[in-house]
Design an enzyme around this catalytic site. Structure first.
Site, PDB file in Angstrom:
ATOM      1  N   ASP A  29       1.107  -1.163  -0.138  1.00 52.62           N
ATOM      2  CA  ASP A  29       0.143  -0.152   0.126  1.00 52.62           C
ATOM      3  C   ASP A  29       0.730   1.307   0.019  1.00 52.62           C
ATOM      4  O   ASP A  29       2.197   1.107   0.054  1.00 52.62           O
ATOM      5  CB  ASP A  29      -0.979  -0.122   1.417  1.00 52.62           C
ATOM      6  CG  ASP A  29      -1.695   1.144   1.218  1.00 52.62           C
ATOM      7  OD1 ASP A  29      -2.495   1.453   0.251  1.00 52.62           O
ATOM      8  OD2 ASP A  29      -1.977   1.873   2.484  1.00 52.62           O
TER       9      ASP A  29
ATOM     10  N   ASP B 116      -0.377   5.310   0.890  1.00 48.74           N
ATOM     11  CA  ASP B 116      -0.650   6.207   1.838  1.00 48.74           C
ATOM     12  C   ASP B 116      -0.614   5.382   3.508  1.00 48.74           C
ATOM     13  O   ASP B 116      -1.393   4.418   3.479  1.00 48.74           O
ATOM     14  CB  ASP B 116      -1.838   6.859   1.614  1.00 48.74           C
ATOM     15  CG  ASP B 116      -1.986   7.614   0.531  1.00 48.74           C
ATOM     16  OD1 ASP B 116      -0.934   8.326   0.183  1.00 48.74           O
ATOM     17  OD2 ASP B 116      -2.922   7.538  -0.269  1.00 48.74           O
TER      18      ASP B 116
ATOM     19  N   ASP C 236      -1.823  -0.803   6.002  1.00 48.44           N
ATOM     20  CA  ASP C 236      -1.492  -0.288   7.407  1.00 48.44           C
ATOM     21  C   ASP C 236      -3.154   0.104   7.975  1.00 48.44           C
ATOM     22  O   ASP C 236      -3.434   0.672   9.046  1.00 48.44           O
ATOM     23  CB  ASP C 236      -1.083   1.191   7.199  1.00 48.44           C
ATOM     24  CG  ASP C 236      -2.008   2.164   6.273  1.00 48.44           C
ATOM     25  OD1 ASP C 236      -2.262   1.712   5.300  1.00 48.44           O
ATOM     26  OD2 ASP C 236      -2.869   3.386   6.815  1.00 48.44           O
TER      27      ASP C 236
END
Length: 227
Positions: free
Chosen positions: A20, A22, A182
């Site tokens: 991922d 961001d 995240d």
């Protein structure tokens, strides 16, 4: 290729990794805040604090913009949205990466994964036109065999479709393709796609503790991926 994660996670037999963007590789909260507040100023709406934006990140730009508009009390969001998106896109592309920083350990972790011979993809809900320039600006684009954004497929994470399609692009079986993210979006998508998942503890998870989300490991640095 075997990836030896820190205990108590078991060693994983992998062919590829999806990462991922961001909140996993780059802290982009400053970019979001700057672009969104410039957008709000253009629309003659009040500003929003970065701490509030943080809990809205992770489900794509449309969800983010609509959430921000609702928070500041905008009327007729469906009518206003096209103009809001146009102003947001304009401002984000203008400042992309200027208010963002790569998290410590990211370059080290990506180098280590690459050195293992794993195929690698960046898979984000960020629009591809935002993601590619950001990776290039931060010197991260050279690590990845392919990059897919939130508009690359018909659906976004937490739907498993982006992960399944990325595995196809990488030529890897989902069970041998690690998702590194995240948020619960990454975990939910990975579980549904049949991919193992590792979550970073420092990113954006809608204001909820990421350690409560099921994963093979919760790490404080991407460098910890290769023990």
């Amino acid at each position: 290729m075997k990836l030896n994660l820190p205990a108590p996670a078991a060693a994983l037999e992998l062919d590829a990794v999806m990462v991922d963007l961001d909140g996993t590789m780059v802290n982009t909260l400053g970019d979001f805040a700057e672009a969104l507040n410039r957008m709000l100023a253009d629309l003659q709406l009040p500003a929003i604090k970065p701490q509030i934006i943080e809990n809205m990140v992770g489900k794509g730009s449309e969800h983010l913009i609509r959430s921000v508009l609702a928070h500041v009390g905008a009327a007729d969001i469906d009518v206003l949205y096209p103009q809001a998106w146009q102003r947001y896109e304009h401002h984000y592309l203008a400042i992309n990466g200027q208010f963002a920083d790569v998290y410590p350990g990211v370059a080290q972790g990506l180098h280590a994964l690459r050195s293992l011979g794993l195929r690698m993809a960046c898979l984000t809900n960020k629009p591809l036109s935002f993601a590619q320039p950001l990776l290039a600006a931060k010197g991260l684009d050279g690590f990845f065999d392919c990059v897919f954004g939130g508009d690359s497929f018909a659906r976004k994470k937490p739907d498993p479709m982006p992960l399944v399609e990325t595995c196809k692009a990488l030529g890897s079986d989902p069970a041998r393709t690690l998702m590194v993210g995240d948020s619960s979006n990454d975990a939910q998508a990975a579980h549904a796609a049949g991919c193992p998942v590792v979550l970073m503890t420092y990113g954006y998870n809608h204001g909820q503790p990421i350690t409560a989300v099921k994963a093979r490991a919760h790490l404080d640095s991407l460098a910890q991926l290769v023990a």
